[in-house]
Scaffold this motif. Structure first.
Motif: not given
Length: 500
Positions: A232-238, A281-282, A324-331
């Motif tokens: 996917p071009q983008l993925a975000r996680c709540i 430490h997620a 909501v994850s702000r970037d790929e690292a947080q996701r």
């Protein structure tokens, strides 16, 4: 005058004689370095991820070619020796536990990715290739393999086929059965066999769904052709927090009822988030009674729209906080916690037994309450994490295997979870398989007539029952004894469960 041999000594002599016979036969088809039979060499193979049950195999063989696999199977069939196929040993139901008088056939050396075809979006891999390695090899083409079990860094595609594994993204992308086109391998007689096709369809009876999830009972898998999907071009996680597990369970049903199919929809209770947060430490909310992880993937526009819709549904369902994850690292941090739930549990307990039942989504809160009551009943802690989107539970019961009473209570606790799931309209397994762990509970799930039909399929492939014997399908005698045990223990508590 020599003393007469004891029964134990006779058994040992019989085992030694059989072992010598099997080793002699296998030395003719595989090189000597591919055979293990000394105790110090075979002990590492005595169990899979279900460490509570162990058995030392007669012989371990590690073939390197398909001709050697065929030769091993032919030799074992001629001698009527049981064969248990083994991948990475990460299974959690005892599916790869050895047979004491049998051969453990390890596919560890079948670890080559044979072909990546970006045009057809497929990969051809040997059975011992790690799940994650497929996506790593496909990444330069913008593709990946969707099923992602938590053990994907270590588990093999052959094992995934055997158990029909899923993962945190199986809600949207499906299980192994939905992502495999073809399986090649060998019958118990050592004859080559192919299930499925690289085409959209294959002639004749479609046996591919039968072999996937058959737990090594019908054939030995050596090669698998899998589907690849575009990254996917983008993925975000709540990450959504709830002050009550029932609200969290109801929120899962509300998301699906709204017509949203997230890329992932996972749930963890408070004890599990505490164990995980201390480990990786997620960034989890430790005050929440339960958290949901809801992921959206696709184009930026699709993700923005779906994240907004899911957030609205979650708030309406009673979410106390939404991040909501702000970037790929947080996701990735959010998901690292979920994927490390099992090792995190291992840090706080000498042992754990991970159950694997499936229930209707609307009963999530009910089963969590039932498990909480069972913690009191059996005097053991249980951490809960599961694929909430499809109702696949993974309660982890904490115990000490060195304490026989704790192991016994853990077994009863696990069986109670499985059978309560059936009573709630679910099943005793989702993606971990039956193996030896759930044999008794299969007596509750299926009638004797249904079990006999499964035996009939087994006999059609393996008339003498040599492939992974004693697993998955309980005998009528076993079910009758289990029924008597439940009656004696007063544990036939569910009026809608079958009587023995």
């Amino acid at each position: 005058m020599n003393a007469p041999a004891t029964t134990a000594q006779i058994t040992q002599l019989q085992r030694a004689a059989r072992q010598a016979e099997v080793v002699n036969a296998l030395q003719k088809v595989v090189p000597s370095h591919a055979l293990l039979w000394q105790p110090e060499d075979t002990v590492p193979y005595e169990c899979d991820g279900l460490t509570a049950y162990r058995e030392r195999p007669l012989v371990v063989v590690l073939p390197e070619t398909e001709d050697q696999v065929a030769g091993v199977l032919k030799a074992c069939h001629a001698l009527q020796v049981p064969v248990v196929a083994r991948g990475a040993g990460t299974g959690l139901s005892g599916g790869a536990m050895p047979n004491a008088m049998g051969v453990t056939l390890s596919l560890a050396k079948f670890n080559r990715i044979l072909r990546i075809d970006p045009r057809s979006r497929t990969a051809v891999v040997q059975a011992g290739v790690r799940n994650l390695a497929i996506s790593e090899a496909a990444a330069p083409h913008g593709l990946y393999y969707a099923p992602d079990p938590s053990s994907q860094i270590a588990c093999t595609i052959g094992g995934n086929v055997a158990e029909n594994s899923g993962g945190v993204h199986c809600l949207k992308y499906g299980l192994t059965v939905h992502n495999v086109l073809q399986v090649r391998g060998f019958t118990v007689q050592g004859e080559p066999v192919t299930f499925g096709s690289t085409a959209l369809d294959s002639p004749g009876i479609d046996l591919l769904p039968l072999i996937i999830g058959s737990e090594g009972m019908l054939a030995v898998t050596t090669e698998v052709t899998v589907k690849l999907v575009p990254k996917p071009q983008l993925a975000r996680c709540i990450m959504a927090s709830f002050d009550d597990v029932r609200k969290a369970g109801d929120a899962v049903a509300a998301v699906i009822a709204a017509g949203i199919i997230p890329a992932g929809l996972e749930m963890m209770d408070k004890p599990m988030t505490a164990a995980v947060e201390d480990f990786v430490h997620a960034g989890y909310d430790l005050d929440a009674a339960a958290i949901l992880l809801c992921e959206s993937d696709g184009t930026p526009e699709e993700v923005e729209e779906e994240i907004g819709r899911m957030s609205d549904v979650l708030r309406s369902a009673g979410a106390t906080a939404i991040t909501v994850s702000r970037d790929e690292a947080q996701r990735l941090r959010f998901w690292s916690g979920r994927k490390n739930a099992f090792p995190a549990s291992g840090r706080i307990s000498p042992d754990y037994m991970c159950m694997d039942s499936t229930i209707p989504r609307k009963r999530l809160a009910d089963i969590l309450q039932a498990i909480a009551d069972m913690e009191v009943k059996y005097g053991l802690r249980c951490l809960n994490v599961f694929h909430a989107g499809d109702g696949n539970l993974h309660p982890l019961i904490l115990f000490d295997a060195n304490d026989a009473d704790q192991l016994h209570r853990c077994e009863q606790f696990g069986a109670d979870i499985l059978e309560t799931s059936v009573a709630m309209g679910g099943t005793v397994t989702g993606e971990h398989g039956v193996g030896v762990e759930k044999l008794n509970s299969m007596c509750v799930q299926f009638s004797p007539e249904e079990n006999e039909q499964m035996f009939a399929v087994k006999r059609a492939f393996d008339a003498h029952g040599l492939l992974n014997p004693g697993k998955v399908i309980p005998t009528l005698q076993r079910c009758a004894e289990y029924g008597r045990m439940l009656v004696r223990g007063g544990r036939l508590a569910h009026p809608d469960l079958p009587r023995f």
